[in-house]
Design a protein around this motif. Structure first.
Motif, PDB file in Angstrom:
ATOM      1  N   LEU A   1       0.842  -1.194   0.000  1.00 61.02           N
ATOM      2  CA  LEU A   1       0.000   0.000   0.000  1.00 61.02           C
ATOM      3  C   LEU A   1       0.882   1.251   0.000  1.00 61.02           C
TER       4      LEU A   1
ATOM      5  N   PHE B   1       2.220   6.950  -6.637  1.00 53.97           N
ATOM      6  CA  PHE B   1       1.132   7.711  -7.236  1.00 53.97           C
ATOM      7  C   PHE B   1       1.159   9.178  -6.824  1.00 53.97           C
TER       8      PHE B   1
ATOM      9  N   VAL C   1       0.938  13.258  -0.808  1.00 49.70           N
ATOM     10  CA  VAL C   1      -0.126  12.702   0.029  1.00 49.70           C
ATOM     11  C   VAL C   1       0.404  11.509   0.817  1.00 49.70           C
TER      12      VAL C   1
ATOM     13  N   ARG D   1       3.428  11.072   1.949  1.00 52.31           N
ATOM     14  CA  ARG D   1       4.198  11.581   3.096  1.00 52.31           C
ATOM     15  C   ARG D   1       3.271  12.044   4.211  1.00 52.31           C
TER      16      ARG D   1
ATOM     17  N   SER E   1       0.539  10.914   4.902  1.00 48.85           N
ATOM     18  CA  SER E   1      -0.037   9.738   5.551  1.00 48.85           C
ATOM     19  C   SER E   1       1.020   8.963   6.326  1.00 48.85           C
ATOM     20  N   GLY E   2       2.201   9.532   6.464  1.00 51.37           N
ATOM     21  CA  GLY E   2       3.232   8.916   7.288  1.00 51.37           C
ATOM     22  C   GLY E   2       4.137   7.950   6.552  1.00 51.37           C
ATOM     23  N   VAL E   3       4.113   7.986   5.210  1.00 50.00           N
ATOM     24  CA  VAL E   3       4.945   7.055   4.449  1.00 50.00           C
ATOM     25  C   VAL E   3       6.319   7.672   4.209  1.00 50.00           C
TER      26      VAL E   3
ATOM     27  N   VAL F   1      -5.228  15.363  -7.835  1.00 51.33           N
ATOM     28  CA  VAL F   1      -5.783  14.896  -6.557  1.00 51.33           C
ATOM     29  C   VAL F   1      -6.936  15.781  -6.103  1.00 51.33           C
TER      30      VAL F   1
ATOM     31  N   SER G   1       3.575  21.536   7.975  1.00 53.55           N
ATOM     32  CA  SER G   1       3.700  20.199   7.383  1.00 53.55           C
ATOM     33  C   SER G   1       5.087  19.919   6.825  1.00 53.55           C
TER      34      SER G   1
ATOM     35  N   PHE H   1       6.331  21.292   4.105  1.00 55.33           N
ATOM     36  CA  PHE H   1       6.416  21.486   2.654  1.00 55.33           C
ATOM     37  C   PHE H   1       7.195  22.745   2.321  1.00 55.33           C
TER      38      PHE H   1
ATOM     39  N   THR I   1       7.951  15.631   6.638  1.00 53.25           N
ATOM     40  CA  THR I   1       6.511  15.440   6.482  1.00 53.25           C
ATOM     41  C   THR I   1       6.059  14.051   6.934  1.00 53.25           C
ATOM     42  N   HIS I   2       6.847  13.026   6.582  1.00 48.52           N
ATOM     43  CA  HIS I   2       6.380  11.671   6.882  1.00 48.52           C
ATOM     44  C   HIS I   2       6.380  11.368   8.384  1.00 48.52           C
TER      45      HIS I   2
ATOM     46  N   LEU J   1       5.151  13.484  10.648  1.00 48.76           N
ATOM     47  CA  LEU J   1       4.085  14.229  11.324  1.00 48.76           C
ATOM     48  C   LEU J   1       3.071  13.309  11.996  1.00 48.76           C
ATOM     49  N   THR J   2       2.586  12.306  11.238  1.00 52.71           N
ATOM     50  CA  THR J   2       1.536  11.456  11.818  1.00 52.71           C
ATOM     51  C   THR J   2       2.062  10.725  13.044  1.00 52.71           C
TER      52      THR J   2
ATOM     53  N   ARG K   1      -2.988  15.935   8.650  1.00 51.89           N
ATOM     54  CA  ARG K   1      -3.468  17.040   7.826  1.00 51.89           C
ATOM     55  C   ARG K   1      -4.317  16.529   6.673  1.00 51.89           C
TER      56      ARG K   1
ATOM     57  N   LEU L   1      -5.943  17.765   2.864  1.00 54.31           N
ATOM     58  CA  LEU L   1      -5.604  18.720   1.818  1.00 54.31           C
ATOM     59  C   LEU L   1      -6.865  19.363   1.276  1.00 54.31           C
TER      60      LEU L   1
ATOM     61  N   GLY M   1      -7.492  14.587  -2.193  1.00 55.80           N
ATOM     62  CA  GLY M   1      -6.188  13.941  -2.118  1.00 55.80           C
ATOM     63  C   GLY M   1      -6.248  12.447  -1.895  1.00 55.80           C
TER      64      GLY M   1
ATOM     65  N   PHE N   1      -6.272   8.442  -3.248  1.00 55.93           N
ATOM     66  CA  PHE N   1      -5.654   7.684  -4.336  1.00 55.93           C
ATOM     67  C   PHE N   1      -6.746   7.003  -5.143  1.00 55.93           C
ATOM     68  N   PRO N   2      -6.919   7.402  -6.413  1.00 52.98           N
ATOM     69  CA  PRO N   2      -8.050   6.887  -7.193  1.00 52.98           C
ATOM     70  C   PRO N   2      -7.958   5.396  -7.493  1.00 52.98           C
TER      71      PRO N   2
ATOM     72  N   LEU O   1      -3.989   3.174   4.540  1.00 47.60           N
ATOM     73  CA  LEU O   1      -2.677   3.803   4.340  1.00 47.60           C
ATOM     74  C   LEU O   1      -2.376   4.751   5.499  1.00 47.60           C
ATOM     75  N   GLY O   2      -3.417   5.512   5.928  1.00 51.27           N
ATOM     76  CA  GLY O   2      -3.223   6.423   7.053  1.00 51.27           C
ATOM     77  C   GLY O   2      -2.864   5.700   8.337  1.00 51.27           C
TER      78      GLY O   2
ATOM     79  N   ARG P   1      -9.061   9.016   6.774  1.00 52.87           N
ATOM     80  CA  ARG P   1      -7.640   8.721   6.629  1.00 52.87           C
ATOM     81  C   ARG P   1      -6.811   9.588   7.576  1.00 52.87           C
TER      82      ARG P   1
END
Lengths: 291, 262
Positions: free
Chosen positions: A166, A173, A177, A179, A181-183, A291, B58, B60, B80-81, B83-84, B90, B92, B96, B98-99, B109-110, B172
């Motif tokens: 995931l 992609f 986003v 990052r 989400s903590g990735v 997005v 964040s 950025f 950024t990664h 933060l959670t 956060r 957006l 935001g 993923f389609p 993912l969150g 998320r």
């Protein structure tokens, strides 16, 4: 040789093309770069594996050595070449992969020379005997096909059933986003290169016994795998496998009914047709990237 | 004039943040504080720099000067990664999502920040990865149920209405169990009825969580916020309760000529 014989003869080579195309897809998915050095990396690790095989006499150890070397070489290319280059310019990265390919081929020529070398197969490469004749399908072809299927299943499970998969898909992609989400996106990109390196290395060791190994003998595989990956949509593992094996079959027919030298011409014609008719690839996702 | 409001216990705080982007001063010594357990609003006309404040927090955007403090500690070199993991989540503008991932996968993912298993065991699909994967999925499903979008778990973002997409994005952000939620225009593109629900939802998170809200819809901001900061042209021009801000002459002047849906 019948039509069916030609098809049967194309399965194993198609599997190897599929593996190499998967390696290209993995790198594309993680960093949006077509890695033209992929076959160069596979060639290099195949030479390393050959050296290990000659030292140990054990085929399995040589395969494991290739897998590890493939991952390490993938990481080296990613960290030493791709990351610094990408910081400057995105399109420069693709040109840089050509540079890596040339460097790897030159290094291999210096280390191992340009004379063809034989990589012995682990199992019988002569076709099965049944119904009073020899079929163009050997134990070795079974092994190649089996390894391909196993790898594809394993990758599918990782990508669709694990949080690692995931995270890798998310990084590919939309890194921003992902990052949020903590990735750790940079880690996922490096992993993509390592994984691709290993799979390319497996493809190299598997195909080596079917031709003589030289620093340049893998070039045809680059053309074929690139064609397959593009036709499959560059993003799609399923596309890479389907078109990889499909291309193997087509090329086997072409070689069987005309001349094996025509195979790469046919591949390029297929690529050109694809780019004219369906440039986004047959298996590409049609979702927009915004997005 | 620099605007300062004494705060007893800000959980998240910017201190004299300045940002210049391509020669333009976007933020000019912005100091805002978000009291723990509050819903705090950040409003201002278009181009005031609200989202830039979010982007600094964040990681950025790197500020020219100033600092961000979280829980009393200065955050240096915000990654950024991370933060959670620290407890800041956060959303957006827009959604935001993923389609190519299902709603559930987007939310999972969150939660994957909780995944402790290593790369090798994941790659080999070891049994304990399965158990962990199940925990993550159950947690994601619970949060989706809380937000009323569980029935859409296996649909793709493109196949559900926009307000549902917004909810999935909220799920998320919530699934990592953040201390602070930064919401960037959560009411964008949703109806008045949905907005009232959103207001109640945001209020239900405090005081366990702390919320910083950037929003154009004044009705929502005035209805849910305990404290509001007003930015104009990169400077803080006012702060206070919704009542105080509504009647502040500087705020009225800043919004003059702007369409405000009060």
């Amino acid at each position: 040789m019948t039509f069916f014989d030609h098809l049967l003869g194309g399965i194993a080579s198609g599997s190897v093309i599929a593996l190499m195309a998967i390696a290209l897809v993995l790198v594309w998915r993680s960093t949006r770069v077509v890695n033209f050095a992929q076959v160069g990396q596979a060639m290099f690790t195949t030479f390393l594996a050959l050296a290990v095989y000659r030292g140990t006499g054990n085929w399995l150890i040589s395969l494991i050595a290739a897998i590890l070397a493939g991952a390490i070489l993938g990481l080296i290319v990613h960290f030493l070449v791709m990351r610094p280059v990408r910081r400057q310019d995105g399109s420069g990265a693709i040109i840089a992969t050509f540079g890596v390919l040339i460097a790897l081929q030159a290094s291999a020529s210096m280390i191992w020379g340009v004379d063809p070398q034989a990589y012995p197969p682990i199992v019988d490469i002569i076709g099965f005997e049944a119904f009073g004749r020899t079929w163009p399908f050997s134990r070795y072809d079974v092994l190649v096909l089996g390894v391909t299927v196993l790898l594809v299943l394993l990758l599918s499970v990782v990508f669709t059933r694990t949080s690692l998969g995931l995270r890798m898909r998310a990084s590919a992609f939309n890194p921003t986003v992902a990052r949020l989400s903590g990735v750790r996106v940079s880690q996922m990109l490096a992993l993509g290169w390592a994984l691709a390196g290993s799979i390319g290395a497996i493809a190299g060791v598997l195909i080596a016994p079917t031709f003589s190994v030289t620093p340049y003998s893998f070039d045809i595989l680059l053309i074929l795998a690139f064609t397959v990956a593009v036709i499959g949509g560059l993003d799609s593992l399923v596309g890479a496998v389907a078109f990889g094996i499909g291309t193997g079959l087509v090329l086997s027919l072409v070689s069987g009914y005309s001349d094996s030298g025509n195979a790469s011409i046919v591949a390029l014609v297929l690529l050109a047709l694809n780019l004219l008719l369906k440039p986004e690839g047959v298996f590409a996702h049609h979702h927009s990237r915004s997005v | 004039m620099k605007y300062h409001l004494p705060l007893t216990h800000p959980l998240l705080q910017t201190v004299d943040i300045s940002v210049t982007l391509s020669g333009l001063k976007i933020l000019d010594e912005v100091s805002i504080g978000i009291p723990e357990g509050s819903v705090t609003g950040l409003i201002g006309p278009n181009g005031a720099g609200k989202t830039t404040v979010f982007n600094v927090i964040s990681g950025f955007v790197k500020p020219d000067s100033g600092k961000v403090k979280f829980d009393g500690k200065r955050l240096r070199h915000i990654k950024t990664h991370q933060l959670t993991k620290m407890g800041i989540s956060r959303t957006l503008q827009g959604v935001g999502l993923f389609p190519s991932m299902s709603a559930l996968e987007n939310v999972m993912l969150g939660a994957s920040v909780q995944a402790r298993s290593g790369i090798v065991s994941n790659a080999l699909a070891m049994p304990w990865v399965d158990a962990q994967q199940r925990r993550i999925r159950e947690h994601a499903e619970a949060v989706m149920a809380e937000l009323g979008v569980l029935e859409d778990a296996h649909r793709f973002p493109g196949d559900v209405p926009y307000p549902v997409q917004k909810r999935i994005a909220l799920a998320r952000a919530l699934v990592s169990d953040p201390k602070v939620l930064l919401l960037d225009e959560p009411a964008g593109g949703i109806s008045a009825g949905d907005m009232a629900d959103l207001g109640r939802l945001i209020r239900s998170w405090v005081p366990e969580r702390t919320v910083l809200l950037v929003e154009h819809h004044m009705e929502l901001v005035m209805g849910v916020c305990d404290l509001i900061w007003v930015l104009d042209a990169g400077k803080v021009i006012a702060a206070g309760s919704p009542e105080e801000v509504r009647n502040d002459p500087a705020v009225l002047a800043a919004y003059l000529g702007e369409e405000v849906d009060v």
